[in-house]
Design an enzyme around this catalytic site. Structure first.
Site, PDB file in Angstrom:
ATOM      1  N   LYS A 195       1.438 -10.383  -2.373  1.00 54.37           N
ATOM      2  CA  LYS A 195      -0.587 -10.099  -2.090  1.00 54.37           C
ATOM      3  C   LYS A 195      -0.698 -10.932  -2.656  1.00 54.37           C
ATOM      4  O   LYS A 195       0.457 -12.193  -3.369  1.00 54.37           O
ATOM      5  CB  LYS A 195      -0.678  -9.871  -3.264  1.00 54.37           C
ATOM      6  CG  LYS A 195      -0.488  -7.731  -2.622  1.00 54.37           C
ATOM      7  CD  LYS A 195      -1.844  -7.667  -1.815  1.00 54.37           C
ATOM      8  CE  LYS A 195      -2.114  -5.755  -1.648  1.00 54.37           C
ATOM      9  NZ  LYS A 195      -1.639  -5.358  -2.344  1.00 54.37           N
ATOM     10  N   ARG A 213       5.650  -0.285  -2.275  1.00 54.35           N
ATOM     11  CA  ARG A 213       5.479  -0.485  -1.076  1.00 54.35           C
ATOM     12  C   ARG A 213       5.646  -1.501  -0.612  1.00 54.35           C
ATOM     13  O   ARG A 213       4.625  -2.680  -1.560  1.00 54.35           O
ATOM     14  CB  ARG A 213       3.542  -0.241  -0.517  1.00 54.35           C
ATOM     15  CG  ARG A 213       3.891  -0.050   0.723  1.00 54.35           C
ATOM     16  CD  ARG A 213       1.577   0.508   0.505  1.00 54.35           C
ATOM     17  NE  ARG A 213       1.623   0.401   2.244  1.00 54.35           N
ATOM     18  CZ  ARG A 213       1.117  -0.366   3.047  1.00 54.35           C
ATOM     19  NH1 ARG A 213       0.404  -1.464   2.049  1.00 54.35           N
ATOM     20  NH2 ARG A 213       0.247  -0.270   3.879  1.00 54.35           N
TER      21      ARG A 213
END
Length: 306
Positions: free
Chosen positions: A223, A264
């Site tokens: 991210k 995840r």
């Protein structure tokens, strides 16, 4: 922190934080777009993720990166169904990453055992009823709007309290539509309508989500907030998405230590090892605590070596 145990329909209890491996069959995902468009290669990659330690393989056919545009349902179905079927037939536990009820229903029919909806049931009013009929676990992620506008929606006074409260509202909505509360998994939605400071604040307070009484899925993989943390000290350029896997694994193990049910990630091997280390430490702490209680002591005293 003592680990909570959850019973989710059709899923095992791994007795540790599970690892969900990401399998994007999209041309435009932010770090691996276009890499697994060929169904045969995608199936092989799904099997490889399982071999590397993924407990779940999450198949998605529509990018949700900031600014992404939606694809037609027919195209999403054509991308994901062959890739769901292949690993599922080999015994891999597959989840379907979709915001569409018709895609979720078709994928479950073809062997998917979890529906992972980044909109938490809000993008498609039919989703909750479809999940209720299927009986499979349902990931309800915090969501404020479609990808094309998500960066404009990151406005919080107290991000931890507001995100948790909004997820509770989403949970209430899907339960009212017929989803069994025992099916629900929650996700704070790192990077979705969140600024960098928001993501760090949520990660620092994951243990607060235990109050919701539902399993917590955390998706830190590659991210933007990690890229900014690891920016080049001279140029200030964020680290590239594919060079964020070590930071992802570190973030994942910290999430596991705060009680996350699953993480995840794109790169499975390192994270699978990391969560097993965390589980081993947790187990040894529990054993040591039991020994201390049985001996009537809270701390073992050590004598100097002669």
């Amino acid at each position: 922190m003592e680990r909570q145990s959850y019973t989710l329909p059709g899923l095992p209890d791994w007795h540790r934080c599970a690892v969900m491996g990401i399998l994007n069959v999209t041309p435009d995902s932010f770090s691996d777009g276009g890499k697994w468009l060929d169904p045969g290669l995608a199936v092989e990659h799904g099997l490889a993720l399982a071999a590397q330690g993924a407990d779940i393989v999450d198949v998605g056919g529509e990018s949700t990166r900031p600014g992404a545009r939606r694809v037609p349902a027919e195209e999403e179905l054509a991308r994901v169904l062959p890739v769901v079927r292949g690993p599922a037939r080999e015994g891999v536990l597959v989840s379907i990453d979709t915001m569409r009820a018709e895609v979720a229903e078709a994928a479950v029919e073809d062997g998917a055992r979890i529906v992972n909806d980044v909109s938490g049931g809000r993008a498609d009013g039919r989703m909750a009823k479809a999940v209720a009929r299927s009986g499979v676990p349902f990931v309800v992620m915090h969501w404020r709007g479609q990808s094309r506008a998500m960066d404009d929606l990151a406005d919080y006074r107290d991000v931890v309290a507001e995100v948790a409260a909004e997820v509770v509202c989403q949970m209430d909505a899907v339960v009212s539509a017929g989803v069994d509360p025992a099916q629900v998994i929650v996700d704070p939605g790192l990077g979705f309508a969140k600024g960098r400071r928001d993501d760090w604040s949520l990660l620092a307070a994951l243990d607060a989500w235990r109050a919701l009484g539902r399993p917590l899925l955390v998706g830190p993989s590659r991210k933007r907030f990690l890229g900014e943390l690891l920016a080049d000290p001279v140029t200030g350029e964020p680290r590239s998405a594919r060079d964020r896997d070590a930071a992802t694994a570190a973030t994942a193990v910290l999430a596991a230590a705060q009680g996350a049910w699953a993480v995840r990630v794109h790169e499975v091997r390192a994270t699978a090892a990391a969560v097993r280390v965390e589980a081993a430490i947790r187990s040894y702490r529990a054993t040591a605590g039991q020994v201390s209680r049985e001996s009537g002591s809270t701390r073992r005293s050590l004598s100097p070596v002669p």
